[in-house]
Write an enzyme that holds these catalytic residues in place. Structure first.
Site, PDB file in Angstrom:
ATOM      1  N   SER A  55     -29.877  20.862 -10.891  1.00  0.00           N
ATOM      2  CA  SER A  55     -29.664  22.692 -10.741  1.00  0.00           C
ATOM      3  C   SER A  55     -28.851  22.943 -11.772  1.00  0.00           C
ATOM      4  CB  SER A  55     -30.449  23.603 -10.111  1.00  0.00           C
ATOM      5  OG  SER A  55     -29.883  23.553  -8.525  1.00  0.00           O
ATOM      6  N   ASP A 100     -26.624  33.589  -7.542  1.00  0.00           N
ATOM      7  CA  ASP A 100     -27.461  33.712  -6.195  1.00  0.00           C
ATOM      8  C   ASP A 100     -27.146  32.615  -4.473  1.00  0.00           C
ATOM      9  OD1 ASP A 100     -27.716  30.492  -6.683  1.00  0.00           O
ATOM     10  OD2 ASP A 100     -29.389  30.690  -7.679  1.00  0.00           O
ATOM     11  N   HIS A 151     -26.177  28.332  -7.309  1.00  0.00           N
ATOM     12  CA  HIS A 151     -25.335  28.517  -8.618  1.00  0.00           C
ATOM     13  C   HIS A 151     -24.734  28.953  -9.074  1.00  0.00           C
ATOM     14  CE1 HIS A 151     -29.649  27.018  -7.517  1.00  0.00           C
ATOM     15  NE2 HIS A 151     -29.162  26.191  -8.381  1.00  0.00           N
TER      16      HIS A 151
END
Length: 412
Positions: free
Chosen positions: A70, A374, A377
């Protein structure tokens, strides 16, 4: 003849005619040697370092091929499973962009630095263009092949070995299309066959392997897994090399113990908290992962002739940002902007019922002051700062900027 004895210049001298003949003979030999050298060099393909030497300056990479999780996903998981919702992407793109961020991730800044478009996710079939590369990263991916245990923990089934298989098929099909004949679609939307050997290959993966380990085993057991994980990274680099890759830009893993998620779910005791409020033992595991990765990259340089492997210490960039957050204009480094983690959990952009009330994982009013987007990340503002630290080569081994990452500094 006694070559050690004195030379009788008078006896050997035969006048101007003899001198001119000697000069002519030397000239003929010289031109024969030069001509033969040119002929032989024409018959041998130049190595990457020779190309760099004969064409000094920036590399002008025609494409980027990225592999990761990610931290560099630009829409792979969002396309393959469920679409990421607003406010993800809103700060920079004004809409969801498939990135676990309010804007750009580091691979976007890499593309900008190299003068290339943002990478389309390989798994995204809508509005994509692969002319200047493709992104095989997906959120939740691991270096280790996914088994039932890893999958049940919520990680992506698209582990690094699957990403490599996707790339291999991607390259093979493109070569087939070019052999069948050029079309406007092929020329405008796909990389040229010769671009694969000239492209930059970026890797940013490993965080989920450590995170998954912390959630299911002791830190000592996680440490014992690292050599096998690093072996799989090396095998991936070797596979890409066999497929024609030559220039690699490899990120180490970040300070996982500093993520708000880690601080909340693994609250450190005073003796296990570092000066920045991070989970010290988790960061020590990450450092050991990075030590072994750097050592293996050094060995790969010897093992893979004509490869240029740049090891990038993104850990140091991220830890500096976290430890100097207020000085750099950010708020509490263990805070986050979107969603909620703790006594109840609501993912960024999603809704959940909490005590009979619907709660939305909304964004804060000013994402630019947060390092974490968040809880897991990094924010657009943080990613931009991090990219500025690593792209100039100051945190790389060898210390070369990304624009010169096709050059061998030993030979340049």
């Amino acid at each position: 003849m006694d070559w050690a004895g004195p030379i009788n210049l008078g006896r050997r001298w035969r006048g101007p005619w003899a001198l001119s003949k000697i000069v002519e003979a030397v000239a003929v030999v010289f031109f024969l040697v030069v001509g033969f050298s040119i002929f032989m060099s024409m018959g041998r393909p130049k190595t990457l370092s020779q190309i760099a030497l004969s064409h000094p300056g920036h590399c002008n990479f025609p494409a980027i091929f990225n592999f990761g999780d990610s931290n560099s996903d630009t829409g792979g998981k969002s396309a393959a499973f469920s679409r990421l919702l607003s406010p993800n992407g809103d700060t920079f793109f004004g809409k969801p962009s498939g990135r676990y961020c309010d804007g750009q991730v580091v691979i976007d800044f890499i593309a900008e630095k190299l003068g290339l478009p943002y990478l389309s996710a390989y798994l995204d079939s809508i509005g994509t263009n692969f002319r200047h590369g493709a992104n095989f990263a997906t959120a939740g991916s691991t270096i280790q092949p996914v088994d039932a245990k890893i999958f049940e923990m919520g990680f992506s089934p698209i582990s690094l070995d699957i990403q490599l298989s996707q790339f291999e098929q991607f390259k093979a099909r493109i070569i087939e299309l070019y052999k069948e004949g050029r079309s406007s679609y092929v020329e405008s939307s796909l990389p040229r066959p010769e671009d694969f050997s000239k492209a930059l290959y970026t890797l940013d993966i490993g965080q989920n392997d450590l995170h998954g380990g912390f959630s299911s085993m002791t830190e000592k057991q996680v440490l014992a897994l690292i050599p096998n994980i690093i072996n799989q990274v090396a095998q991936a680099v070797e596979k890409l090399y066999q497929l024609g890759a030559r220039s690699f830009w490899i990120h180490n893993t970040g300070p996982i113990g500093c993520l708000p998620f880690a601080v909340i779910y693994y609250p450190p005791k005073p003796e296990n908290m570092d000066q920045s409020g991070c989970v010290k033992s988790h960061n020590e595991v990450a450092k050991e992962f990075n030590r072994q990765l750097q050592e293996r990259v050094s060995r790969l340089r010897v093992q893979l002739p004509d490869s240029i492997l740049t090891y990038v210490d993104i850990f140091s960039a991220k830890y500096t940002l976290i430890s100097e957050a207020k000085k750099l204009g950010f708020t509490n480094p263990h805070g986050y902007c979107c969603g909620h983690i703790g006594d109840y959990s609501v993912e960024c952009g999603k809704k959940a019922m909490v005590n009979g009330t619907e709660v939305t994982g909304a964004s804060c009013s000013n994402p630019s002051v947060y390092i974490s987007w968040d809880g897991v990340h990094y924010s657009h503002a943080a990613n931009k700062w991090i990219a500025n630290q690593i792209l100039n080569g100051s945190l790389s081994n060898p210390p070369i900027p990304i624009t010169d990452a096709c050059h061998n500094p030993v030979n340049s």
